[in-house]
Design a protein around this motif. Structure first.
Motif, mmCIF file in Angstrom:
data_model
loop_
_atom_site.group_PDB
_atom_site.id
_atom_site.type_symbol
_atom_site.label_atom_id
_atom_site.label_comp_id
_atom_site.label_asym_id
_atom_site.label_seq_id
_atom_site.Cartn_x
_atom_site.Cartn_y
_atom_site.Cartn_z
ATOM 1 N N PHE A 44 2.385 -3.487 -6.777
ATOM 2 C CA PHE A 44 2.651 -4.303 -6.258
ATOM 3 C C PHE A 44 2.501 -5.955 -6.226
ATOM 4 N N PRO A 45 3.094 -6.770 -5.406
ATOM 5 C CA PRO A 45 3.277 -8.333 -4.734
ATOM 6 C C PRO A 45 1.375 -8.287 -5.136
ATOM 7 N N SER A 46 1.207 -9.319 -5.759
ATOM 8 C CA SER A 46 -0.158 -9.359 -5.554
ATOM 9 C C SER A 46 -1.309 -9.871 -4.365
ATOM 10 N N ASN A 47 -0.243 -10.030 -3.890
ATOM 11 C CA ASN A 47 -1.691 -10.099 -2.870
ATOM 12 C C ASN A 47 -1.820 -8.712 -2.251
ATOM 13 N N ASN A 48 -1.437 -7.375 -2.226
ATOM 14 C CA ASN A 48 -2.385 -6.205 -2.064
ATOM 15 C C ASN A 48 -2.918 -5.685 -3.205
ATOM 16 N N LEU A 49 -3.238 -7.179 -4.117
ATOM 17 C CA LEU A 49 -4.272 -6.615 -5.210
ATOM 18 C C LEU A 49 -5.815 -5.075 -5.171
ATOM 19 N N GLN A 50 -6.110 -6.295 -3.797
ATOM 20 C CA GLN A 50 -7.314 -5.479 -2.759
ATOM 21 C C GLN A 50 -6.832 -3.670 -2.912
ATOM 22 N N LEU A 51 -5.196 -3.499 -2.131
ATOM 23 C CA LEU A 51 -5.104 -1.915 -1.682
ATOM 24 C C LEU A 51 -4.781 -1.095 -3.534
ATOM 25 N N GLY A 52 -4.132 -1.530 -4.435
ATOM 26 C CA GLY A 52 -4.009 -1.268 -5.302
ATOM 27 C C GLY A 52 -5.436 -0.789 -5.936
#
Length: 440
Positions: free
Chosen positions: A113-121
């Motif tokens: 993911f783009p790193s701003n979607n870490l929490q989603l992953g």
């Protein structure tokens, strides 16, 4: 003098490259047994979240083969909080990509993911571990998916049956005798209770490693991991006690048939040590020496010089408990399979009976240095390596020190290992033939 200066410069450059290649990471365990590995690399705004479960094709009971590969598909069906069929849509709509793969020894899931979607992953992987929806509808759907994959990759693919043929002829007792994808009649016979029990046994935090690699803040990432994965209950410890194989002490020759080929092939196969053993590293070097590149011994001799083979190769197929070693060739024209066997054995015998030259040895070392430098060139590759070295080797630091094993291998050891594992009385010869040549 110029030669010495060049060599010194080359060695210094190699040492600098290897030092720059060193992967930094932090690892720890949650209370539920989940092993966590974090690798921070803020050079690009990308993050990989991945989970490797220590479960593969070998983890099954008789009559229930192929479950790990089946679960590779089933655990994308949906979860308590992810609607059925929406997994890939969620990932792609947030600029990510994901996939999974299964071997005989492990299953690996990952998202990039783009790193701003870490929490989603991290949330999605925790959902997969804690809240998978396992019901008859999902089982029926994924059974058809697996059957179609088997038709494409094995049944209708030229030489697609070679790996299963290797397994069934090198193993009599160990589960490696059965293909990773399993037998379709076993999947058809599986009940919902069978599938739920398999999930409960293997897809638990204490049988897995979570790796987060890329553009992350370590403290923030730890907090998210604790929030999402900390509450997941620990499972029962997985105990494996697979039967040991008796040594192969007499040559065996078998025939296999493939309706998808017109050119026959022949393989010389050996059962060799699992990939954690030092000898497995040496066998890697032997296969590279024999067939990596057009200047390798088998290719130059049988393809270029003598024009006996269309293709020839030596492959060390790594597995946890036992590996498989295959020397394989396709003939040119009327060249007989026996001729190919004789020519391949001649080169294997040279490795058993003679020290490889100093020049060939140095070329071999250079190739492994280059492979090491290039092996972790991407964040996603680093994530995979970190998970693999912990789950399968029990030593995460191999990501940095494995090259030292290859460096320490001597010419004498190459000869010794070839003598230990690649003798004629330890082999299975496989005549791999077009189906229309069978005698009915």
């Amino acid at each position: 003098m110029k030669r010495k200066l060049f060599l010194a410069t080359f060695l210094l450059s190699a040492m600098v490259a290897v030092k720059a290649q060193e992967v930094t990471y932090e690892e720890y365990d949650l209370d539920n047994g989940l092993h966590v590995i974090l690798h921070q690399d803020n050079t690009a705004p990308v993050v990989t979240t991945s989970v490797m479960y220590h479960v593969g094709g070998k983890d099954r009971t008789e009559g229930r083969t192929g479950f790990a590969h089946f679960f590779e598909h089933l655990l994308f069906e949906g979860t308590k909080n992810i609607e059925r069929g929406k997994w890939f849509e969620i990932v792609s709509s947030h600029g990510g990509q994901n996939n999974a793969n299964t071997s005989q020894d492990r299953t690996y899931y990952y998202e990039v993911f783009p790193s701003n979607n870490l929490q989603l992953g991290l949330w999605m992987e925790s959902e997969r571990m804690l809240h998978p929806v396992i019901d008859q509808k999902g089982i029926d759907t994924q059974q058809e998916v697996v059957k179609e994959e088997k038709r494409l990759r094995y049944d209708n693919s030229p030489y697609g049956q070679l790996l299963p043929v290797l397994g069934e002829n090198l193993f009599e007792k160990h589960p490696y005798k059965d293909p990773n994808i399993g037998y379709m009649e076993d999947l058809d016979a599986a009940t919902l209770e069978d599938v739920i029990a398999y999930n409960k046994k293997y897809y638990v935090p204490n049988n897995a490693a979570l790796v987060v690699a890329g553009d992350i803040d370590i403290a923030e990432t730890k907090k998210i991991i604790e929030d999402y994965f900390g509450p997941i209950p620990r499972g029962e410890d997985v105990v494996r006690n697979y039967p040991k194989e008796d040594p192969i002490t007499e040559e065996k020759r078998v025939k296999a048939y493939d309706a998808n080929i017109q050119i026959p092939a022949v393989g010389i196969a050996y059962r060799t040590p699992g990939f954690k053993e030092r000898d497995a590293y040496v066998l890697d070097m032997i296969s590279t020496y024999l067939s990596d590149g057009k200047s390798s011994k088998l290719y130059k001799k049988m393809v270029d010089d003598q024009k006996q083979a269309l293709q020839v190769g030596a492959f060390n197929i790594p597995q946890e408990d036992y590996s498989m070693y295959l020397v394989f060739a396709l003939p040119v024209g009327e060249t007989s399979l026996d001729t190919l066997i004789s020519e391949m054995e001649e080169e294997i015998a040279k490795v058993r009976n003679e020290l490889i030259s100093e020049n060939d040895y140095q070329k071999l070392q250079n190739k492994f240095e280059n492979q090491f430098v290039n092996s972790n060139s991407s964040v996603s590759g680093i994530a995979n390596s970190l998970a693999r070295y912990h789950v399968l080797y029990g030593d995460t630091e191999l990501i940095n020190k494995e090259i030292e094993i290859y460096r320490s291998v001597t010419r004498e050891e190459i000869k010794e290992v070839a003598n230990r594992h690649l003798k004629s009385n330890q082999r299975v010869i496989i005549d791999y033939l077009p189906k229309d040549k069978t005698e009915n």
